[in-house]
Scaffold this motif. Structure first.
Motif, PDB file in Angstrom:
ATOM      1  N   CYS A   1       3.442  -1.657  -4.829  1.00  0.00           N
ATOM      2  CA  CYS A   1       2.448  -1.220  -4.319  1.00  0.00           C
ATOM      3  C   CYS A   1       1.108  -1.656  -5.336  1.00  0.00           C
ATOM      4  O   CYS A   1       1.241  -1.190  -6.480  1.00  0.00           O
ATOM      5  CB  CYS A   1       2.033   0.088  -3.886  1.00  0.00           C
ATOM      6  SG  CYS A   1       3.224   0.467  -2.429  1.00  0.00           S
TER       7      CYS A   1
ATOM      8  N   TRP B   1       0.703  -1.056  -0.032  1.00  0.00           N
ATOM      9  CA  TRP B   1      -0.019   0.036  -0.055  1.00  0.00           C
ATOM     10  C   TRP B   1       0.784   1.211   0.094  1.00  0.00           C
ATOM     11  O   TRP B   1       1.987   1.406   0.655  1.00  0.00           O
ATOM     12  CB  TRP B   1      -0.726   0.074   1.311  1.00  0.00           C
ATOM     13  CG  TRP B   1      -1.951  -0.909   1.151  1.00  0.00           C
ATOM     14  CD1 TRP B   1      -1.994  -2.251   1.344  1.00  0.00           C
ATOM     15  CD2 TRP B   1      -3.543  -0.498   0.867  1.00  0.00           C
ATOM     16  NE1 TRP B   1      -3.496  -2.843   1.123  1.00  0.00           N
ATOM     17  CE2 TRP B   1      -4.317  -1.582   0.722  1.00  0.00           C
ATOM     18  CE3 TRP B   1      -3.883   0.752   0.667  1.00  0.00           C
ATOM     19  CZ2 TRP B   1      -5.570  -1.334   0.660  1.00  0.00           C
ATOM     20  CZ3 TRP B   1      -5.349   0.911   0.396  1.00  0.00           C
ATOM     21  CH2 TRP B   1      -6.145  -0.215   0.547  1.00  0.00           C
TER      22      TRP B   1
ATOM     23  N   ASN C   1      -2.162  -0.728  -3.872  1.00  0.00           N
ATOM     24  CA  ASN C   1      -3.217  -0.047  -3.440  1.00  0.00           C
ATOM     25  C   ASN C   1      -2.608   1.313  -3.013  1.00  0.00           C
ATOM     26  O   ASN C   1      -1.563   1.224  -2.662  1.00  0.00           O
ATOM     27  CB  ASN C   1      -4.361  -0.596  -2.481  1.00  0.00           C
ATOM     28  CG  ASN C   1      -4.713  -1.837  -3.105  1.00  0.00           C
ATOM     29  OD1 ASN C   1      -5.629  -1.732  -3.495  1.00  0.00           O
ATOM     30  ND2 ASN C   1      -4.427  -2.961  -2.562  1.00  0.00           N
TER      31      ASN C   1
ATOM     32  N   THR D   1      -9.450   5.212  -1.077  1.00  0.00           N
ATOM     33  CA  THR D   1      -8.627   4.244  -1.313  1.00  0.00           C
ATOM     34  C   THR D   1      -8.745   3.988  -3.063  1.00  0.00           C
ATOM     35  O   THR D   1      -9.686   4.478  -3.536  1.00  0.00           O
ATOM     36  CB  THR D   1      -8.955   2.722  -0.771  1.00  0.00           C
ATOM     37  OG1 THR D   1     -10.099   2.356  -1.268  1.00  0.00           O
ATOM     38  CG2 THR D   1      -8.618   2.941   0.641  1.00  0.00           C
TER      39      THR D   1
END
Length: 151
Positions: free
Chosen positions: A107, A72, A109, A147
């Motif tokens: 990553c 993330w 997200n 997100t």
């Protein structure tokens, strides 16, 4: 029951803060199969990620402070100087950070928190979706958590 004596302190100390984070991370990793799977991978390390923009005079025009962890990107701060707003600089900072997170840190997200008077619309324009809203944080203001899938 044995009553134990403890000494409490409230001073800010970077080394203690890092020790606390490491202890919590170790406890969490021991309790979570998903976090154990990250052991030994680049995603296990929390890595700072920053992007800065300077104008022709060398003045700070904007910047983004974030970190990557567990696949993330977490955007902590994104700021553009008032006289540079509306020219796409914020978009360029965010885009560069997302590309770096995806290409250099694997990553998949991204997440960000923003207040209702700041930039929830900006992040929505960039593909982020609201996943949580906290009313009155701080009083009279809503905090949004958004997100985005980076693939």
């Amino acid at each position: 029951m044995v009553r134990r004596m403890f000494r409490f302190e409230t001073e800010v100390d970077k080394e203690r803060r890092l020790l606390l984070r490491a202890a919590l991370r170790d406890t969490n990793t021991a309790s979570s199969p998903a976090l154990r799977e990250l052991r030994g991978t680049p995603a296990e390390r929390e890595t700072p990620l920053q992007v800065w923009a300077f104008d022709a005079d060398g003045e700070l025009a904007g910047g983004l402070d974030a970190h990557t962890w567990a696949t993330w990107l977490h955007v902590n701060l994104l700021w553009v100087a008032g006289h540079h707003r509306g020219a796409g600089l914020g978009s360029r900072l965010l885009d560069r950070a997302e590309h770096m997170a995806r290409d250099q840190h694997a990553c998949t997200n991204s997440r960000v928190e923003t207040w209702d008077f700041q930039a929830p619309g900006f992040y929505r324009q960039h593909g982020y979706e609201v996943v949580a809203v906290i009313p009155d944080y701080p009083p009279g203001i809503k905090e949004f958590t958004l997100t985005k899938r980076l693939s």
